[in-house]
Design a protein around this motif. Structure first.
Motif, PDB file in Angstrom:
ATOM      1  N   VAL A 101       0.878  -1.260  -0.011  1.00 35.44           N
ATOM      2  CA  VAL A 101       0.047   0.009   0.028  1.00 35.44           C
ATOM      3  C   VAL A 101       0.833   1.252   0.079  1.00 35.44           C
ATOM      4  O   VAL A 101       0.720   2.367  -0.721  1.00 35.44           O
ATOM      5  CB  VAL A 101      -0.789  -0.062   0.972  1.00 35.44           C
ATOM      6  CG1 VAL A 101      -1.757   1.322   1.325  1.00 35.44           C
ATOM      7  CG2 VAL A 101      -1.934  -1.062   1.090  1.00 35.44           C
ATOM      8  N   ARG A 105       1.048   4.319  -2.877  1.00 36.35           N
ATOM      9  CA  ARG A 105       0.094   5.077  -2.041  1.00 36.35           C
ATOM     10  C   ARG A 105      -0.753   5.744  -3.173  1.00 36.35           C
ATOM     11  O   ARG A 105      -0.215   6.261  -4.321  1.00 36.35           O
ATOM     12  CB  ARG A 105       0.958   6.059  -1.807  1.00 36.35           C
ATOM     13  CG  ARG A 105       0.000   7.039  -0.563  1.00 36.35           C
ATOM     14  CD  ARG A 105      -0.496   6.516   0.447  1.00 36.35           C
ATOM     15  NE  ARG A 105       0.145   6.083   1.664  1.00 36.35           N
ATOM     16  CZ  ARG A 105       0.051   5.057   2.431  1.00 36.35           C
ATOM     17  NH1 ARG A 105      -1.531   4.905   2.810  1.00 36.35           N
ATOM     18  NH2 ARG A 105       0.599   4.670   3.070  1.00 36.35           N
ATOM     19  N   ASP A 106      -2.172   6.017  -2.946  1.00 33.58           N
ATOM     20  CA  ASP A 106      -3.182   6.422  -4.030  1.00 33.58           C
ATOM     21  C   ASP A 106      -3.152   5.836  -5.287  1.00 33.58           C
ATOM     22  O   ASP A 106      -3.593   6.442  -6.250  1.00 33.58           O
ATOM     23  CB  ASP A 106      -2.991   7.883  -4.130  1.00 33.58           C
ATOM     24  CG  ASP A 106      -2.975   8.789  -2.663  1.00 33.58           C
ATOM     25  OD1 ASP A 106      -3.849   8.169  -2.128  1.00 33.58           O
ATOM     26  OD2 ASP A 106      -2.213   9.606  -2.717  1.00 33.58           O
ATOM     27  N   HIS A 146     -13.091   3.050  -4.845  1.00 35.20           N
ATOM     28  CA  HIS A 146     -12.227   3.776  -3.914  1.00 35.20           C
ATOM     29  C   HIS A 146     -10.793   3.465  -3.956  1.00 35.20           C
ATOM     30  O   HIS A 146     -10.315   2.415  -4.343  1.00 35.20           O
ATOM     31  CB  HIS A 146     -13.134   3.700  -2.428  1.00 35.20           C
ATOM     32  CG  HIS A 146     -12.660   2.043  -1.923  1.00 35.20           C
ATOM     33  ND1 HIS A 146     -11.544   2.014  -1.136  1.00 35.20           N
ATOM     34  CD2 HIS A 146     -13.169   1.283  -2.024  1.00 35.20           C
ATOM     35  CE1 HIS A 146     -11.714   0.762  -0.766  1.00 35.20           C
ATOM     36  NE2 HIS A 146     -12.811   0.183  -1.081  1.00 35.20           N
ATOM     37  N   VAL A 147     -10.099   4.393  -3.349  1.00 40.02           N
ATOM     38  CA  VAL A 147      -8.850   4.242  -3.419  1.00 40.02           C
ATOM     39  C   VAL A 147      -8.582   3.515  -1.884  1.00 40.02           C
ATOM     40  O   VAL A 147      -9.194   3.350  -1.084  1.00 40.02           O
ATOM     41  CB  VAL A 147      -7.989   5.668  -3.011  1.00 40.02           C
ATOM     42  CG1 VAL A 147      -6.472   5.414  -2.773  1.00 40.02           C
ATOM     43  CG2 VAL A 147      -8.284   6.297  -4.262  1.00 40.02           C
ATOM     44  N   VAL A 148      -7.525   2.495  -2.091  1.00 41.00           N
ATOM     45  CA  VAL A 148      -7.384   1.359  -1.086  1.00 41.00           C
ATOM     46  C   VAL A 148      -6.165   2.047  -0.033  1.00 41.00           C
ATOM     47  O   VAL A 148      -5.173   2.529  -0.639  1.00 41.00           O
ATOM     48  CB  VAL A 148      -6.810   0.054  -1.579  1.00 41.00           C
ATOM     49  CG1 VAL A 148      -6.156  -0.733  -0.452  1.00 41.00           C
ATOM     50  CG2 VAL A 148      -7.870  -0.393  -2.394  1.00 41.00           C
ATOM     51  N   ASP A 149      -6.330   2.208   1.277  1.00 41.92           N
ATOM     52  CA  ASP A 149      -5.402   2.340   2.150  1.00 41.92           C
ATOM     53  C   ASP A 149      -5.298   1.349   3.145  1.00 41.92           C
ATOM     54  O   ASP A 149      -5.536   0.395   2.875  1.00 41.92           O
ATOM     55  CB  ASP A 149      -5.606   3.812   2.835  1.00 41.92           C
ATOM     56  CG  ASP A 149      -6.894   3.793   3.670  1.00 41.92           C
ATOM     57  OD1 ASP A 149      -7.494   2.670   3.872  1.00 41.92           O
ATOM     58  OD2 ASP A 149      -7.383   4.977   4.042  1.00 41.92           O
ATOM     59  N   GLU A 150      -4.742   1.713   4.316  1.00 48.13           N
ATOM     60  CA  GLU A 150      -4.439   0.516   5.304  1.00 48.13           C
ATOM     61  C   GLU A 150      -5.529  -0.295   6.005  1.00 48.13           C
ATOM     62  O   GLU A 150      -5.797  -1.439   6.587  1.00 48.13           O
ATOM     63  CB  GLU A 150      -3.369   0.804   6.274  1.00 48.13           C
ATOM     64  CG  GLU A 150      -1.916   0.854   5.840  1.00 48.13           C
ATOM     65  CD  GLU A 150      -1.701   2.461   5.178  1.00 48.13           C
ATOM     66  OE1 GLU A 150      -2.568   2.916   4.792  1.00 48.13           O
ATOM     67  OE2 GLU A 150      -0.476   2.189   4.847  1.00 48.13           O
ATOM     68  N   ASP A 153     -11.940  -0.831   2.941  1.00 48.44           N
ATOM     69  CA  ASP A 153     -12.897   0.065   2.527  1.00 48.44           C
ATOM     70  C   ASP A 153     -12.947   1.552   3.052  1.00 48.44           C
ATOM     71  O   ASP A 153     -14.170   2.041   3.200  1.00 48.44           O
ATOM     72  CB  ASP A 153     -14.676  -0.707   2.835  1.00 48.44           C
ATOM     73  CG  ASP A 153     -14.510  -1.931   2.253  1.00 48.44           C
ATOM     74  OD1 ASP A 153     -13.908  -2.416   1.237  1.00 48.44           O
ATOM     75  OD2 ASP A 153     -15.396  -3.043   3.011  1.00 48.44           O
ATOM     76  N   ASN A 154     -11.804   2.122   3.156  1.00 47.49           N
ATOM     77  CA  ASN A 154     -11.752   3.220   4.086  1.00 47.49           C
ATOM     78  C   ASN A 154     -11.217   4.488   2.983  1.00 47.49           C
ATOM     79  O   ASN A 154     -11.794   5.789   3.333  1.00 47.49           O
ATOM     80  CB  ASN A 154     -10.826   3.072   5.160  1.00 47.49           C
ATOM     81  CG  ASN A 154     -10.536   4.332   5.778  1.00 47.49           C
ATOM     82  OD1 ASN A 154     -11.267   4.710   6.775  1.00 47.49           O
ATOM     83  ND2 ASN A 154      -9.457   5.082   5.667  1.00 47.49           N
ATOM     84  N   GLY A 155     -10.574   4.130   1.821  1.00 48.02           N
ATOM     85  CA  GLY A 155      -9.881   5.382   1.209  1.00 48.02           C
ATOM     86  C   GLY A 155     -10.799   6.047   0.423  1.00 48.02           C
ATOM     87  O   GLY A 155     -11.929   5.877   0.452  1.00 48.02           O
ATOM     88  N   ARG A 156     -10.275   7.290  -0.274  1.00 44.28           N
ATOM     89  CA  ARG A 156     -11.144   8.238  -0.793  1.00 44.28           C
ATOM     90  C   ARG A 156     -12.037   7.504  -1.857  1.00 44.28           C
ATOM     91  O   ARG A 156     -11.606   6.692  -2.745  1.00 44.28           O
ATOM     92  CB  ARG A 156     -10.153   9.218  -1.572  1.00 44.28           C
ATOM     93  CG  ARG A 156     -10.737  10.293  -2.446  1.00 44.28           C
ATOM     94  CD  ARG A 156      -9.694  11.241  -3.119  1.00 44.28           C
ATOM     95  NE  ARG A 156      -8.682  10.493  -4.022  1.00 44.28           N
ATOM     96  CZ  ARG A 156      -9.072  10.450  -5.205  1.00 44.28           C
ATOM     97  NH1 ARG A 156     -10.274  10.867  -5.707  1.00 44.28           N
ATOM     98  NH2 ARG A 156      -8.003   9.693  -5.865  1.00 44.28           N
TER      99      ARG A 156
END
Ligand code: GRF
Length: 202
Positions: A101, A105-106, A146-150, A153-156
């Motif tokens: 990730v 990033r992004d 959506h964008v994946v972060d750590e 289902d949380n990213g932008r």
């Protein structure tokens, strides 16, 4: 000729979203090309879809490595060898290691079969999502890219589309409708993100 972003698609199963991305990428004017398919399972039908389209498919499973670190290294080595610029998760059921990730990033997208931020998070996948939507009495559902972060289902949020939840709707009928919408929404989101990235590279 249109410039094309180099994309990897990660799958675990049937890969109908992968198919919609393959079909879109085959269009000459589409700003992305799939250069690699990574599967977390040997039996994923999506691997056959990749093979049919002449795309390299590879099974890379965490359980085959002694540690998450080694798994991350294997993923990153393969991604870099194909000069992958963006990753699309399409029915990938595993968590992407934090190191991957961070390296992308992004640059990792996911598609979720409900209107996030509702009905997301750990355990919210497959039919449980559609069951929860129907039980809540919501009038609409639909996919979210959506964008994946750590965090699951949380990213932008990049793009959402709506389908009505009709009287008498079952989790199965809703899944079918949402999936059909996913097949339009993921290519549309990929086009947007790819154009944005390529513009920044000019
Ligand atoms: C889709 O519903 C997607 O939203 C979810 O997993 C499912 C994958 O389906 N993340 P498919 O393998 O693309 O057919």
């Amino acid at each position: 000729m249109v410039r094309k972003l180099r994309v990897a698609v990660f799958i675990s199963g049937s890969g109908t979203n992968l198919q919609s991305l393959i079909d879109s990428c085959e269009r000459e004017d589409f700003p992305a090309r799939i250069v690699l398919v990574v599967s977390s399972s040997r039996d994923a039908y999506g691997l056959e879809r990749a093979a049919k389209a002449g795309i390299s498919g590879e099974v890379i499973r965490q359980k085959d490595f002694p540690s998450e670190e080694d798994f991350s290294s294997a993923l990153l080595t393969r991604l870099r060898s194909e000069r992958v610029q963006l990753i699309c998760l399409a029915g990938y059921l595993k968590l992407i290691p934090a190191r991957v990730v961070a390296a992308y990033r992004d640059r990792i997208l996911n598609i979720h079969p409900a209107l996030l931020p509702k009905y997301g998070g750990k355990g919210m996948y497959g039919m449980s999502v559609h069951r929860a939507v129907i039980e809540s009495g919501d009038e609409y559902s639909g996919p979210t890219v959506h964008v994946v972060d750590e965090i699951y289902d949380n990213g932008r949020i990049v793009l959402q589309a709506r389908v009505p939840v009709e009287p008498g709707e079952t989790p199965e009928s809703l899944q079918k409708k949402v999936l059909a919408k996913e097949h339009e929404t993921y290519p549309a989101a990929l086009r947007m993100v790819a154009e944005e990235i390529l513009k920044g590279e000019r």
